[in-house]
Enzyme design. Sequence first.
Site, PDB file in Angstrom:
ATOM      1  CB  CYS A 276      35.300  10.195  27.876  1.00 38.77           C
ATOM      2  SG  CYS A 276      35.916  10.218  26.171  1.00 38.77           S
TER       3      CYS A 276
ATOM      4  CG  HIS B 153      32.239  13.076  28.154  1.00 32.94           C
ATOM      5  ND1 HIS B 153      33.367  13.797  27.818  1.00 32.94           N
ATOM      6  CD2 HIS B 153      32.137  12.070  27.247  1.00 32.94           C
ATOM      7  CE1 HIS B 153      33.922  13.241  26.751  1.00 32.94           C
ATOM      8  NE2 HIS B 153      33.207  12.204  26.390  1.00 32.94           N
TER       9      HIS B 153
ATOM     10  CG  ASN C 189      34.861  13.582  23.146  1.00 38.36           C
ATOM     11  OD1 ASN C 189      35.470  13.778  24.201  1.00 38.36           O
ATOM     12  ND2 ASN C 189      34.300  12.421  22.860  1.00 38.36           N
TER      13      ASN C 189
END
Length: 330
Positions: free
Chosen positions: A116, A257, A287
């Site tokens: 990520c 993020h 996500n």
Amino acid sequence: MSDKRAVITGIEAYLPDYVLTNDELSTMVETSDEWIMSRVGIKTRRILKEDGLGTSYMGEAAVKKLLEATGTKPEEVDMLVCATVTPDMLFPATANIICDKCGILNAWGYDINAGCSGFIFTFETVRTFIESGRYKKVVLVCGERMSGIVDYTDRTTCPLFGDGAVAMLVEPTDDLNLGFQDSILHVDGVGRHYLYMEAGGSMYPATEETVKNRKHFVHQDGQHVFKYAVSHMADVSAEMMERHNLTADDIAYLIPHQANLRIIDATGRRMGLTPEKILIDIEKFGNTAGTSIPLALWDFKDKFKKGDTLIFSAFGAGFTWGTILYRWGY
């Protein structure tokens, strides 16, 4: 010290049409809209449903939109780098496939897998090529088909992830007060015990047994990942502010993020930021791994003014984490 800075001069995105809602997920596993919203803050996510279409399909669409929007010809692109944990195939690189599909014939490039943190690790890489003076036009693609590695019988992970791709044109500028200013990046291999996909690599190649035991999906030890993410994202973001003597008033926006609202809130509090300075779109996109920061940049780009000081902060599988200090360039 370089006399150039790497600046984003265009950004475009592609999102699949299919919207997976919490209500639909609740028909697949034991969950509910209330449970998901209270724990992670996600209501919908985009899903690329069709088999035979992968990350390069979305990356191609985003890059073509980018080239058109910026008036860039495919043959003018010097380099294309793709940040992804969901490549079309183990090889060749998805970056190479996107180049072929977009007619980018004079460029070279490769994929970067940093979980990520994919965008910030890849941006650090791209800016070194720009600042070296060797390249003038670099396309940075972040793309993920997370739905392809999500187990939709696992209530702890299937509500989290969505699909999408973002393409950015990165070019040099002589204005040292714009663009990429600084980065702090870290890795810790202990993360392989807590966030991983067990099979499909060289340790455990695909077999009937690995497929049957559902080892080709994301596995996450949520408590450990949450603990690491909260402290590391917050620490590194505060460290960046201290390094450059920045206060909360100096920061236009934090673009974190988009993994979990509680992690984002903890990072913002550590930086002393008020809620309106923290850009969040996790509710509608979920996500999207390394694509989430650039997706938020694209989603909120109309908010930015030239010279705005932005902080990008991420934490991902590996473990990988870090932050970038950036000043908006247009």
